[in-house]
Design an enzyme around this catalytic site. Structure first.
Site, PDB file in Angstrom:
ATOM      1  N   HIS A 114      11.855 -56.597 -63.050  1.00 62.47           N
ATOM      2  CA  HIS A 114      11.098 -56.254 -61.848  1.00 62.47           C
ATOM      3  C   HIS A 114      11.073 -54.728 -61.836  1.00 62.47           C
ATOM      4  O   HIS A 114      12.122 -54.086 -61.857  1.00 62.47           O
ATOM      5  CB  HIS A 114      11.758 -56.847 -60.617  1.00 62.47           C
ATOM      6  N   VAL A 154      -5.551 -38.830 -50.977  1.00 70.93           N
ATOM      7  CA  VAL A 154      -6.268 -37.939 -51.895  1.00 70.93           C
ATOM      8  C   VAL A 154      -7.493 -38.669 -52.444  1.00 70.93           C
ATOM      9  O   VAL A 154      -7.365 -39.766 -52.999  1.00 70.93           O
ATOM     10  CB  VAL A 154      -5.356 -37.466 -53.033  1.00 70.93           C
ATOM     11  N   HIS A 173       3.688 -56.182 -60.631  1.00 74.85           N
ATOM     12  CA  HIS A 173       4.288 -55.250 -61.594  1.00 74.85           C
ATOM     13  C   HIS A 173       3.193 -54.577 -62.424  1.00 74.85           C
ATOM     14  O   HIS A 173       3.275 -54.482 -63.640  1.00 74.85           O
ATOM     15  CB  HIS A 173       5.267 -55.985 -62.514  1.00 74.85           C
ATOM     16  N   ASN A 187       8.648 -54.245 -51.386  1.00 73.93           N
ATOM     17  CA  ASN A 187       8.926 -55.174 -52.481  1.00 73.93           C
ATOM     18  C   ASN A 187      10.084 -56.108 -52.119  1.00 73.93           C
ATOM     19  O   ASN A 187      10.611 -56.064 -51.003  1.00 73.93           O
ATOM     20  CB  ASN A 187       9.178 -54.422 -53.796  1.00 73.93           C
ATOM     21  N   PHE A 188      10.482 -56.949 -53.057  1.00 74.20           N
ATOM     22  CA  PHE A 188      11.464 -57.993 -52.759  1.00 74.20           C
ATOM     23  C   PHE A 188      12.887 -57.596 -53.126  1.00 74.20           C
ATOM     24  O   PHE A 188      13.787 -58.430 -53.148  1.00 74.20           O
ATOM     25  CB  PHE A 188      11.072 -59.295 -53.445  1.00 74.20           C
ATOM     26  N   GLY A 189      13.094 -56.319 -53.428  1.00 72.37           N
ATOM     27  CA  GLY A 189      14.451 -55.801 -53.518  1.00 72.37           C
ATOM     28  C   GLY A 189      15.227 -56.153 -54.769  1.00 72.37           C
ATOM     29  O   GLY A 189      16.448 -56.027 -54.783  1.00 72.37           O
ATOM     30  N   VAL A 190      14.536 -56.592 -55.833  1.00 76.06           N
ATOM     31  CA  VAL A 190      15.221 -56.862 -57.098  1.00 76.06           C
ATOM     32  C   VAL A 190      15.319 -55.542 -57.863  1.00 76.06           C
ATOM     33  O   VAL A 190      14.311 -54.899 -58.114  1.00 76.06           O
ATOM     34  CB  VAL A 190      14.458 -57.895 -57.936  1.00 76.06           C
TER      35      VAL A 190
END
Length: 563
Positions: free
Chosen positions: A541, A230, A497, A93-96
């Site tokens: 986010h 799984v 999201h 992800n973009f780290g927010v």
């Protein structure tokens, strides 16, 4: 003979890792098995802070999903990336790192009838998960960021906070927002995100923090298996007793907990015979329990970019991004001590959440159900988001080198009323579902999209911002409703999201599949602990919400089993 565990957790993303870690560290030390479909993602070079925007392009770490053609977005298929491997989507992800609004969690608690999801309880979980690093670079005024220690944790496994060096034009950009009438907010993670902030990163000292960090050190009663996808549950007498992976069986004496995410948890359920009967019958899957709501109710945030070429020297990006040798040298510096340009450029961005008076006064808002209107009018609940300094040149094919001195803002649509679906398309349990978020289908969503862009232009067309523009690189033709909505249709992206496909609710709710204990209603020994259960798409986010969701499930299991 197959091994037996007390608990099996499927999926090592934020929710699954939080669940497995908390269970394994309970006082009674139950035997926990954590299964991950992808690989270990153990290479430190996958965690370079400034490359967080590129990691999701690594095909070994990404399921590579796409939406179905979106009817209300000019039939475009839109990227629907999901993380594959240890850490799940937290690894790509973009780290927010944002937690949303106090009102989001109070609404969750109201919908499911359980105070465990109220803000006061959820904030304690957020605090337990993080070690917050709130120091600002030298010379940065505290008006831009000044969190209260009481709103943050100091001993959790996730290292989050502000970048140690900011791009030169970031404080000036925040001043432009303030001058255009957008108030500054010193901490978007206080429970009230309204206002302009600098975003809190899930990184520290140039290094990305992922869900894998929750498993360090690995407890000796926690078994972790990677490359173990799984396909289905093992069910006996209406009870989940284990899972199947590539022909091998794993058994749980107490519970199986699915945390494969909003796109893949429904797939495992459906291929186990739990889901909408018509879909199961169409693909010759024997029906164990008909649950029409599974796969329904998909929610997501979406955004569009606004990009302007700026005067030469307005930013420092061209000298860095425009020179491969400079970037290579910077990577050598990062490898030495985690500092330098790869811990600076696109590592500290501005972010703001705002309300829209013109949206609230619209017919589309007034046509919403009363409960939804009340929620959206809550003090802390925003109607849209702006994010500054996005490195868009990595996302536009053949972005011109001559335009690397640019400014890009993203405008996010929040609280969309559209509900989408994830649907079977094959009897093969390894084939993905069909993903249809149905972006921009609802009249409210179209009005919110129009008004959020229009409001963003209060900044973008202010003299303080516009004076440094040379050209529009990506922007609507005009501010008419038609042109603003068409710009969304042609340029919208998912925010990744995804939420709500195995929705939590009260037992009498027709759209609910799990109860507030995370139990799949009608099947014993089975819980779902990821964002697929969330009845509210939080205004943020969502990685932090996934961590806290998994932790909440673990707390309920620990209490119930007296662990």
């Amino acid at each position: 003979m197959a091994s037996k565990y007390d608990f099996i957790v499927v999926g090592s993303g934020p929710a699954g890792s939080a669940t497995a870690s908390a269970l394994a560290r309970a006082a009674s030390h139950p035997k926990v098995l954590l299964l991950e479909a992808g690989s270990s993602n153990s290479d430190r070079n996958l965690r370079v802070d400034g490359k967080r925007w590129l990691t999701f392009q690594n095909q070994d770490m990404n399921w590579g999903y796409k939406t179905t053609p979106q009817i209300h977005c000019n039939d475009r298929q839109i990227d629907y990336s999901r993380g594959k491997g240890m850490g799940g989507s937290s690894a790509i992800n973009f780290g927010v790192y944002s937690v949303g609004a106090r009102g989001d969690y109070d609404e969750w608690a109201r919908i499911v009838g359980d105070d465990a999801f109220q803000w006061t309880s959820m904030q304690e979980r957020f605090k337990s998960l993080e070690t917050f690093h709130g120091n600002l670079p030298s010379g940065i005024d505290k008006k831009y960021a000044n969190p209260k220690p009481s709103d943050h944790g100091s001993s959790g496994p996730l290292h989050v906070g502000f970048a140690s060096e900011w791009e030169r034009d970031l404080p000036a950009m925040l001043d432009i927002f303030e001058g255009a009438g957008f108030p500054l907010n010193p901490d978007h993670n206080s429970g009230n995100p309204i206002g302009m902030s600098v975003f809190i990163n899930s990184t520290h000292r140039g290094l990305r923090s992922t869900a894998a960090d929750l498993l360090v050190p690995l407890p000796d009663n926690l078994t972790l298996l990677v490359e173990t996808p799984v396909q289905r549950l093992i069910l006996k007498d209406n009870r989940a007793v284990g899972v199947e992976s590539n022909g091998k069986s794993y058994f749980a004496s107490k519970e199986v907990i699915l945390a494969a995410g909003s796109l893949d948890t429904p797939k495992i359920l459906m291929h186990s015979g739990i889901g909408p009967a018509d879909q199961l019958e169409a693909y010759n899957i024997p029906i164990v329990r008909s649950v029409p709501s599974i796969g329904r109710g998909l929610r997501d945030h979406c955004f569009v970019p606004l990009v302007y070429k700026r005067v030469e020297g307005g930013t420092d990006r061209a000298a860095f991004y425009g020179d491969e040798k400079v970037m290579d040298a910077a990577l050598d510096q990062w490898n030495q001590d985690g500092t330098g340009p790869w811990a600076k450029f696109a590592c500290q961005l501005g972010v703001g959440w705002f309300k829209l008076d013109q949206l609230v006064s619209s017919k589309e808002f007034k046509d919403l159900p009363a409960d939804e209107q009340k929620y959206l009018l809550g003090e802390t609940v925003p109607h849209y988001e702006i994010l500054t300094h996005f490195p868009v040149h990595w996302f536009i094919p053949e972005f011109p080198q001559s335009s690397l001195s640019y400014s890009c803002m993203l405008v996010f649509l929040y609280n969309a009323q559209t509900r989408g679906d994830v649907l079977l398309q094959s009897s093969d349990p390894d084939a993905p579902l069909l993903f249809d978020p149905n972006f921009l289908a609802h009249p409210y969503d179209q009005r919110a999209a129009i008004e959020s862009l229009r409001d963003a232009f209060r900044v973008l067309k202010s003299d303080a911002y516009a004076k440094d523009n040379i050209a529009e690189l990506a922007a609507p033709k005009s501010e008419s409703d038609e042109d603003l909505l068409e710009y969304w249709r042609q340029n919208v992206s998912s925010s990744w999201h995804m939420t709500g496909t195995v929705k939590m609710g009260k037992p009498e709710d027709s759209d609910a599949a799990v109860n507030s204990k995370f139990q799949l209603m009608g099947i014993d020994g089975l819980r779902v602990a990821d964002l697929s259960v969330a009845p509210v798409l939080a205004n943020c986010h969502t990685q932090a919400v996934a961590y806290a969701t998994g932790l909440t499930c673990a707390e309920k299991l620990i209490e119930e089993y007296e662990l």
